[in-house]
Design a protein around this motif. Structure first.
Motif, mmCIF file in Angstrom:
data_model
loop_
_atom_site.group_PDB
_atom_site.id
_atom_site.type_symbol
_atom_site.label_atom_id
_atom_site.label_comp_id
_atom_site.label_asym_id
_atom_site.label_seq_id
_atom_site.Cartn_x
_atom_site.Cartn_y
_atom_site.Cartn_z
ATOM 1 N N PHE A 238 29.208 50.036 83.451
ATOM 2 C CA PHE A 238 29.323 48.721 82.815
ATOM 3 C C PHE A 238 29.596 47.651 83.855
ATOM 4 N N CYS A 239 29.088 46.464 83.563
ATOM 5 C CA CYS A 239 29.313 45.309 84.426
ATOM 6 C C CYS A 239 29.560 44.089 83.543
ATOM 7 N N GLY A 240 30.431 43.194 84.019
ATOM 8 C CA GLY A 240 30.668 41.957 83.290
ATOM 9 C C GLY A 240 32.131 41.724 83.001
ATOM 10 N N THR A 241 32.485 40.478 82.850
ATOM 11 C CA THR A 241 33.877 40.090 82.657
ATOM 12 C C THR A 241 34.492 40.739 81.429
ATOM 13 N N VAL A 242 33.751 40.776 80.332
ATOM 14 C CA VAL A 242 34.297 41.339 79.088
ATOM 15 C C VAL A 242 34.593 42.829 79.249
ATOM 16 N N SER A 243 33.717 43.548 79.926
ATOM 17 C CA SER A 243 33.944 44.989 80.113
ATOM 18 C C SER A 243 35.175 45.250 80.965
ATOM 19 N N VAL A 244 35.463 44.347 81.921
ATOM 20 C CA VAL A 244 36.643 44.505 82.769
ATOM 21 C C VAL A 244 37.913 44.102 82.021
ATOM 22 N N LEU A 245 37.861 42.964 81.321
ATOM 23 C CA LEU A 245 39.043 42.471 80.608
ATOM 24 C C LEU A 245 39.541 43.464 79.568
ATOM 25 N N PHE A 246 38.622 44.138 78.916
ATOM 26 C CA PHE A 246 38.981 45.052 77.833
ATOM 27 C C PHE A 246 38.592 46.491 78.177
ATOM 28 N N SER A 247 38.786 46.862 79.447
ATOM 29 C CA SER A 247 38.329 48.176 79.916
ATOM 30 C C SER A 247 39.029 49.328 79.203
ATOM 31 N N THR A 248 40.303 49.150 78.869
ATOM 32 C CA THR A 248 41.031 50.226 78.181
ATOM 33 C C THR A 248 40.394 50.531 76.836
ATOM 34 N N LEU A 249 40.103 49.490 76.068
ATOM 35 C CA LEU A 249 39.456 49.685 74.771
ATOM 36 C C LEU A 249 38.029 50.186 74.937
#
Length: 281
Positions: A238-249
């Motif tokens: 995965f790539c992108g800000t959203v994938s990093v911000l909510f990586s746990t979920l």
């Protein structure tokens, strides 16, 4: 010198590479679905001076909205006009993500940012993908999708009481008419919808918000990832800000689908620099 660009709908990251130096730039997002050739040229000529533009011999541009040949041509012509000495390679942001995540190895490349996308990369090209329908019909799991749901629930008065006040403040107490104006008449409604992501992140431990994010990610897996043959034996990145911000979920949703995510990166740029470094003369 070579110039590498990673462009989404919200921002474009540029890296200008010569044998001895590396310079980074950031501009607004360049998406040919929302911008004309002249608007793109204006961004480029404002960002890079005349001397730089004449010295650049190769441009590698990976961008949202570049899958369509017609839209791709808009970007090609804008770059050729701005960098007259350069050869130009234009490809999708998805292929750029795949190269950054997997190099020359195969895998399922996924983007979760302002929008979303997914495709199978065979180590050279994106050889198969399901349709990406944009922020109105698709973009499951993206910032615009989460923002759209949050705003809709706010306007329908479906937000929990303890979220309604804080969200109203976050939106500067915007009226329904003002919000509708932003969504239906502004030039970049997807950016407006995705601008809600900081509020979602701040309140991610709230059960309502946690469920909103989980269900958005699960929709992305259902509509895209899970449809690929033999998905349980493929590498998934995965790539992108959203994938990093909510990586746990994101990991939690993957696990609920009996999948493991091999890598999550905020930006493909470092991987693209590594991929293209042999092109520097």
């Amino acid at each position: 010198m070579i110039l590498i660009a990673d462009s989404g709908s919200t921002k474009t990251d540029w890296v200008l590479i010569s044998p001895r130096t590396k310079k980074e730039y950031r501009t607004t997002g360049i998406n040919p679905y929302f911008m004309s050739k002249s608007e793109i040229v204006q961004i480029l000529t404002r960002t890079f001076d005349t001397k730089q533009r004449k010295q650049i011999h190769s441009v590698f541009f990976y961008g949202a909205g570049c899958a369509s040949p017609v839209r791709k041509e808009v970007v090609v012509n804008a770059i050729l006009e701005s960098f007259p000495e350069a050869t130009v390679e234009i490809d999708t942001d998805l292929k750029g993500t795949a190269r950054a995540l997997f190099g020359k190895n195969p895998g399922i490349a996924c983007i979760l940012g302002t929008g979303s996308n997914c495709g199978f990369y065979d180590g050279k090209d994106i050889t198969f993908k399901y349709a990406s329908l944009g922020y109105v019909l698709g973009d499951e799991g993206s910032g615009s999708s989460m923002g759209k749901q949050m705003i809709r629930d706010y306007l329908y008065e479906d937000l929990p009481t303890d979220l309604r006040g804080p969200f109203s403040q976050f939106m500067d107490n915007a009226s329904r008419d003002r919000i509708m104006e932003q969504v239906y008449k502004s030039p970049f409604p997807n950016r407006f919808l995705a601008s809600v992501v900081p509020f979602i992140k701040k309140n991610e431990m709230h059960p309502f918000v946690e469920n909103l994010v989980f269900e958005n990610f699960n929709a992305f897996f259902t509509k895209h990832v899970m449809k690929y043959p033999d998905i349980h034996v493929k590498s998934i990145g995965f790539c992108g800000t959203v994938s990093v911000l909510f990586s746990t979920l994101l990991h939690k949703v993957a696990y609920s689908n009996r999948l493991t995510i091999s890598n999550i990166i905020a930006s493909p740029m470092e991987g693209l620099i590594e991929y293209h470094k042999n092109n520097v003369e």
